[in-house]
Design an enzyme around this catalytic site. Structure first.
Site, PDB file in Angstrom:
ATOM      1  N   SER A  16      33.172  25.830  32.337  1.00 40.66           N
ATOM      2  CA  SER A  16      34.248  26.254  33.232  1.00 40.66           C
ATOM      3  C   SER A  16      34.646  25.071  34.092  1.00 40.66           C
ATOM      4  O   SER A  16      33.782  24.330  34.581  1.00 40.66           O
ATOM      5  CB  SER A  16      33.756  27.400  34.125  1.00 40.66           C
ATOM      6  OG  SER A  16      34.581  27.488  35.271  1.00 40.66           O
ATOM      7  N   GLY A  65      36.162  36.791  43.617  1.00 40.52           N
ATOM      8  CA  GLY A  65      35.726  37.521  44.814  1.00 40.52           C
ATOM      9  C   GLY A  65      36.876  38.006  45.669  1.00 40.52           C
ATOM     10  O   GLY A  65      36.669  38.483  46.787  1.00 40.52           O
ATOM     11  N   SER A  97      40.155  40.918  40.143  1.00 39.92           N
ATOM     12  CA  SER A  97      39.591  41.059  38.799  1.00 39.92           C
ATOM     13  C   SER A  97      39.568  39.780  37.987  1.00 39.92           C
ATOM     14  O   SER A  97      39.970  39.765  36.818  1.00 39.92           O
ATOM     15  CB  SER A  97      40.352  42.127  38.013  1.00 39.92           C
ATOM     16  OG  SER A  97      39.740  43.338  38.216  1.00 39.92           O
ATOM     17  N   SER A  98      39.086  38.713  38.602  1.00 42.48           N
ATOM     18  CA  SER A  98      38.930  37.489  37.817  1.00 42.48           C
ATOM     19  C   SER A  98      37.904  37.725  36.705  1.00 42.48           C
ATOM     20  O   SER A  98      38.000  37.112  35.642  1.00 42.48           O
ATOM     21  CB  SER A  98      38.500  36.324  38.712  1.00 42.48           C
ATOM     22  OG  SER A  98      37.271  36.612  39.329  1.00 42.48           O
ATOM     23  N   GLU A 103      30.632  44.853  30.855  1.00 43.51           N
ATOM     24  CA  GLU A 103      30.325  45.062  32.285  1.00 43.51           C
ATOM     25  C   GLU A 103      29.258  46.128  32.467  1.00 43.51           C
ATOM     26  O   GLU A 103      28.294  45.937  33.194  1.00 43.51           O
ATOM     27  CB  GLU A 103      31.585  45.467  33.062  1.00 43.51           C
ATOM     28  CG  GLU A 103      32.459  44.287  33.325  1.00 43.51           C
ATOM     29  CD  GLU A 103      33.423  44.459  34.483  1.00 43.51           C
ATOM     30  OE1 GLU A 103      33.328  45.444  35.246  1.00 43.51           O
ATOM     31  OE2 GLU A 103      34.296  43.585  34.611  1.00 43.51           O
ATOM     32  N   ASP A 117      40.321  47.668  35.481  1.00 43.63           N
ATOM     33  CA  ASP A 117      40.592  46.230  35.483  1.00 43.63           C
ATOM     34  C   ASP A 117      41.043  45.722  34.105  1.00 43.63           C
ATOM     35  O   ASP A 117      42.069  45.053  33.983  1.00 43.63           O
ATOM     36  CB  ASP A 117      39.352  45.454  35.939  1.00 43.63           C
ATOM     37  CG  ASP A 117      38.839  45.932  37.285  1.00 43.63           C
ATOM     38  OD1 ASP A 117      39.591  46.640  37.976  1.00 43.63           O
ATOM     39  OD2 ASP A 117      37.698  45.593  37.645  1.00 43.63           O
TER      40      ASP A 117
HETATM   41  C1  GLA Z   1      36.625  47.622  40.869  1.00 42.53           C
HETATM   42  C2  GLA Z   1      36.172  48.190  39.530  1.00 42.53           C
HETATM   43  C3  GLA Z   1      37.204  49.191  38.995  1.00 42.53           C
HETATM   44  C4  GLA Z   1      37.530  50.256  40.044  1.00 42.53           C
HETATM   45  C5  GLA Z   1      37.839  49.617  41.395  1.00 42.53           C
HETATM   46  C6  GLA Z   1      37.955  50.625  42.504  1.00 42.53           C
HETATM   47  O1  GLA Z   1      37.777  46.873  40.689  1.00 42.53           O
HETATM   48  O2  GLA Z   1      35.961  47.152  38.595  1.00 42.53           O
HETATM   49  O3  GLA Z   1      36.734  49.769  37.797  1.00 42.53           O
HETATM   50  O4  GLA Z   1      36.468  51.166  40.148  1.00 42.53           O
HETATM   51  O5  GLA Z   1      36.845  48.678  41.783  1.00 42.53           O
HETATM   52  O6  GLA Z   1      39.002  51.501  42.281  1.00 42.53           O
END
Ligand code: GLA
Length: 392
Positions: A71, A127, A131-132, A165, A177
């Site tokens: 990375s 962080g 949703s990285s 995951e 995500d």
């Molecule tokens: C994170 C999780 C999702 C969802 C959200 C809250 O992003 O990865 O699946 O649960 O939190 O809505």
């Protein structure tokens, strides 16, 4: 940082690490959670949108049986032998995401008779609640698939990412995500019915855009707090099934049933359930409001969602409350709420087109006077979902 995650940058990085040209490139966007907080793993509906910050994966075959993950954000490359799926730790823990993807794809029948090189570039802050990790999973799945002659469908990609995951990384997340990352479309919200895993794309009304403020706060216990919320929801469902044996998912429970839970039910369990049940209703109301063009109602639902996260689900924090509070009082903002798992990360706001840098600076100034540091303002466009990109 923006624009650093281009296919060209990934191909260059691959060459600089492995000394050869990559064979496959794939790009996956980040996402915001528009509304539907913690409804996804409770079998409910949720709406999100893909945003134009990306993870790009470059991949190629090796002549030996090594598997290498590099990375641009990490000084070290992670190595494993083909078929060795022992997890990494410390500074290399990020590589558990592509390793988990490789493991799941192998379990689903991918045949790897030669080794793999993978190189990752990203301009998606980690962080930040954007949703990285899902973007990394999906970009890796697409690139790895191509190296071994597989072309996972959109449904496969969502399943592979979520299985990695849940089973490999041990995070009990829902399908939000990966679904948004894969199914996103330019200027559209993605409404997901997580019970049936069906998708509906709804245009974002023309005069509005999404503004994102990253608090930079990343709770060290975020994974365990998320799992705790997940368990509290599961406990609420278990208790509600005593009253309603046919109840399939927590989101389907009638709210008045919460008043009949056993007297020794921990208050937190009822509060989490109340949030999830009401939030699920807000997603449906948002969908209706978009249909009828009732924008003030959408603003109100976004504000209510944040208030419910703060008071009932208790997954906000003072920094997110400050940002949501400032944004929700701003005349160019329709509504703002924390986006994603919570306990830090970002606040997203639905803003009018006139909302710009000067407005963002004023918000950041007020925030700074309260908390010290400055939030990062992300200028994001709502973009299309993940896919392979050309190696030229
Ligand atoms: C994170 C999780 C999702 C969802 C959200 C809250 O992003 O990865 O699946 O649960 O939190 O809505």
């Amino acid at each position: 940082m923006k624009d650093s995650a281009t296919p060209g940058a990934a191909a260059d990085f691959y060459r600089s690490i492995y000394g050869s040209e990559c064979e496959a490139l794939a790009r996956a966007p980040g996402r915001i959670e528009f509304i539907g907080n913690h409804t996804d793993y409770n079998g409910g509906r949720v709406a999100g949108a893909a945003v134009d910050r990306f993870v790009v994966a470059a991949a190629g075959r090796r002549s030996d049986r090594a598997v290498c993950f590099a990375s641009a954000l990490s000084p070290e490359t992670a190595f494993r032998e083909l078929g060795d799926f022992r997890k990494f730790s410390g500074a290399l823990a990020w590589a558990n995401y592509p390793l988990g993807i490789f493991s799941v794809m192998t379990a689903r029948g991918l045949h790897a008779s030669y080794g793999l090189n993978l190189a990752i570039v990203s301009d998606l802050p980690a962080g930040a609640g954007l949703s990285s990790s899902a973007a990394l999973e999906v970009a890796a799945a697409l690139a790895i698939g191509r190296v071994y002659g597989e072309n996972p469908s959109a449904t496969d990609l969502v399943a592979i990412g979520r299985t990695a995951e849940n089973r490999f990384l041990g995070l009990p997340s829902g399908p939000l995500d990966q679904s948004v990352c894969v199914h996103g479309r330019e200027n559209h919200l993605v409404f997901i019915d997580c019970k049936h895993l069906s998708m509906e794309l709804v245009p974002l009304p023309g005069p509005y855009r999404i503004a994102i403020f990253n608090s930079g706060i990343s709770h060290s216990l975020v994974d365990s707090l998320y799992a705790q919320r997940h368990n509290e929801c599961a406990e609420a469902l278990r208790l509600l099934r005593v009253i309603h044996p046919d109840l399939e998912n927590l989101v389907d429970a009638p709210e008045p049933a919460l008043d009949h839970l056993p007297a020794d039910t921990p208050p937190a369990v009822a509060m989490r359930a109340r949030h999830v049940i009401r939030e699920h209703g807000r997603v449906a109301e948002t969908r209706e409001a978009l249909r009828s063009g009732d924008m003030p109602l959408i603003g109100r639902l976004l504000r209510e969602s944040h208030a419910s996260s703060r008071t009932l689900f208790e997954n906000s924090c003072p920094e997110l409350d400050t940002l949501a509070g400032l944004l929700n009082e701003h005349p160019k903002v329709l509504g703002a709420r924390l986006s994603g798992g919570g306990f830090g990360g970002s606040v997203m706001a639905l803003v009018s087109r006139e909302f710009g840098e000067t407005d963002a600076r004023a918000i950041a100034d007020c925030y700074e006077s309260v908390h010290g540091g400055r939030p990062e303002f992300l200028h994001c466009a709502v973009t299309g979902g993940a896919g392979p990109v050309s190696t030229r």
